[in-house]
Enzyme design. Structure first.
Site, PDB file in Angstrom:
ATOM      1  CG  HIS A  29      -1.648  -0.948   1.788  1.00 22.71           C
ATOM      2  ND1 HIS A  29      -1.313  -2.088   2.253  1.00 22.71           N
ATOM      3  CD2 HIS A  29      -3.045  -1.165   1.393  1.00 22.71           C
ATOM      4  CE1 HIS A  29      -2.202  -3.008   2.489  1.00 22.71           C
ATOM      5  NE2 HIS A  29      -3.438  -2.326   2.110  1.00 22.71           N
ATOM      6  CG  ASP A  56       1.797  -1.107   3.233  1.00 22.48           C
ATOM      7  OD1 ASP A  56       1.016  -0.577   4.230  1.00 22.48           O
ATOM      8  OD2 ASP A  56       1.659  -1.639   2.573  1.00 22.48           O
TER       9      ASP A  56
HETATM   10  C1  XLS Z   1      -7.736  -6.593   4.722  1.00 20.67           C
HETATM   11  C2  XLS Z   1      -7.206  -6.743   3.421  1.00 20.67           C
HETATM   12  C3  XLS Z   1      -6.076  -5.853   2.751  1.00 20.67           C
HETATM   13  C4  XLS Z   1      -6.043  -6.026   1.401  1.00 20.67           C
HETATM   14  C5  XLS Z   1      -5.204  -4.770   0.835  1.00 20.67           C
HETATM   15  O1  XLS Z   1      -8.784  -7.243   5.276  1.00 20.67           O
HETATM   16  O2  XLS Z   1      -6.917  -8.238   3.260  1.00 20.67           O
HETATM   17  O3  XLS Z   1      -4.777  -6.127   3.390  1.00 20.67           O
HETATM   18  O4  XLS Z   1      -5.555  -7.205   0.847  1.00 20.67           O
HETATM   19  O5  XLS Z   1      -5.673  -3.642   1.220  1.00 20.67           O
END
Ligand code: XLS
Ligand code: CA
Ligand code: CA
Length: 459
Positions: free
Chosen positions: A109, A112
């Site tokens: 993300h 991140d």
């Molecule tokens: C959350 C999601 C997230 C997505 C990416 O529950 O799994 O981590 O994979 O934003």
């Protein structure tokens, strides 16, 4: 291990490149089943599985939960003077980890990778400083970007949603973030761009205009698709279904819901589904059900590989370990033609009491071994052919004659009904061998027993 880290500092100094040692090895830091160059069917294991590490769980999560504070002391944040310096160190640690583990891909993300700034412009500047570094590290290590995404759920401004927020200003800020995250993904050669609707849903229908919110979500995704294509993005967009958490109801509820949504908004040529095992479980579905549903619509794309806990109904994001689940999943994936742009992204986190630096490696090794074993079992199922031959035979009355005409849409209901009454199919108990037509065993237990022999390699 100078070939495994490219920064100034080694962050996992006691860990060497992880090797395949086979199922009899006692070494916790070795693969037991994942042998990257082993040929399975027509491809090498590594090309079938296309493993990716999730930046967020592995390098950003600190072990805190609603009941307790951080338990992980990340060596990459210790001593850093600014959030940007910490982000640079974190990236060195991440690429050292990817390389030592031997994965081909990662996912991230925007937040991140780089800290949010005081303004959208500053946030973008931070992101692109780190994107420039990631680009160099990708070139130096050969690790690629599976997909990028924007975090539209952590900041308080998104507490009522992002694209579905009741305030226009928040929707515009979400667009600024998505535009920059798409640019970052393109710059890094990302093979995909994912939308997980973090808070795109509602907590109460009393304060929600459901139609407006769903329309806005569709419009937002059309705009994002058009922008990315205009910028030359050739990869795949993904929607990742999830039924709930953090909202009471997420609009991207499950695979079937997302398929309908994509078709409704004319997005099904550009988008595929990113299926997460834990989200399937939250939706009350098996992981393989979601995979087969996406594949049946021609919209299977990628996987977030993890597992939930069937007892508690939370998004616990644990590492996958069940060979039964991975075998069923890999069987569905191979039947769908395997991965093209997608892969297996470990959207999984170690438990907050797993505080030894080796735990992160051991968790990924377990997940990679579980999917490698699942791949081998799936290859046996397909290679031996018994189960798939049974399924084919089960539908064989549609292969020729009137059955085939029905499948092609060449019969009216009147014609079909006439075949039913005059076609010699008989009435209950008269023409059928046993109690009439249709009383044919589904052989479920027999097939389950065959599957268990494949599971243990005793076929
Ligand atoms: C959350 C999601 C997230 C997505 C990416 O529950 O799994 O981590 O994979 O934003
Ligand atoms: Ca996920
Ligand atoms: Ca999850």
């Amino acid at each position: 291990m100078a070939d495994c880290f490219v920064g100034e500092k080694e962050y996992f100094p006691n860990i060497e490149k992880i090797k395949y040692e086979g199922p009899k090895s006692d070494n916790p830091l070795a693969f037991k089943f994942y042998d990257p160059d082993k040929e399975v069917g027509e491809k090498k294991m590594k090309d079938h599985l296309r493993f990716a590490v999730a930046y967020w769980h592995s390098f950003c999560a600190d072990g805190s939960d609603p009941f307790g504070s951080a338990t992980f002391a990340h060596s990459w944040t210790v001593g850093a003077k600014t959030p940007m310096e910490a982000a640079q160190n974190k990236m060195d640690a991440a690429f050292e980890f990817f390389t030592k583990l031997g994965v081909g891909f990662y996912c991230f993300h925007d937040r991140d990778m780089a800290p949010e700034g005081d303004s959208p412009a500053e946030s973008e500047k931070n992101l692109f400083a780190l994107v420039a570094k990631a680009k160099k590290l990708q070139e130096a290590t050969g690790v690629k970007l599976l997909w990028g995404t924007a975090n539209l759920f952590s900041h308080p401004r998104f507490m009522n949603g992002a694209a579905t927020n009741p305030e226009f200003g928040v929707v515009a800020l979400a667009a600024a973030q998505v535009k920059a995250a798409i640019d970052a993904t393109i710059e890094l050669g990302g093979q995909g761009y994912t939308f997980w609707g973090g808070r795109e849903g509602y907590m109460s229908l009393l304060n929600t205009d459901l139609k407006k919110e769903k329309d806005h979500l569709g419009r937002f995704l059309v705009m994002a698709r058009d922008y990315a294509r205009k910028q030359g993005f050739k990869g795949v967009f993904y929607i990742e279904p999830k039924p709930m958490e953090p909202t009471k109801h997420q609009y991207d509820h499950d695979a079937e819901t997302v398929i309908g949504f994509l078709r409704h908004h004319g997005l099904d040529k550009d988008f595929r589904l990113n299926i997460e095992a834990n989200h399937a479980e939250l939706a009350g579905h098996d992981f393989v059900h979601e995979l087969e549903t996406a594949a049946a619509a021609g919209l299977f794309g990628s996987v977030d590989a993890n597992r939930g806990d069937p007892r508690n109904g939370w998004d616990t994001d644990q590492f996958p370990i069940s060979h039964y689940e991975t075998a069923m999943a890999m069987h569905a994936i191979l039947k769908a033609g395997g991965f093209t742009n997608g892969g297996l992204n470990f959207d999984a986190k170690i438990r907050r009491n797993s505080v030894d630096p080796s735990d992160l490696f051991i968790a990924h090794i377990g997940g990679m071994d579980a999917f490698a074993a699942g791949l081998e079992i799936a290859d046996r199922i397909i290679g031996d052919g018994k189960i798939n031959a049974f399924v084919k035979q089960r539908y064989s009355t549609f292969d020729t004659g009137d059955g085939a005409k029905f499948g092609k849409g060449e019969l009216t209901l009147e014609q079909l009904a006439k075949i039913g009454t005059d076609g010699g199919y008989g009435e209950n108990g008269k023409n059928g061998k046993n109690r009439g037509i249709g009383i044919t065993s589904g052989r479920q237990e027999h097939l389950e027993n065959i599957l268990n022999r494949y599971m243990l390699g005793l076929w």
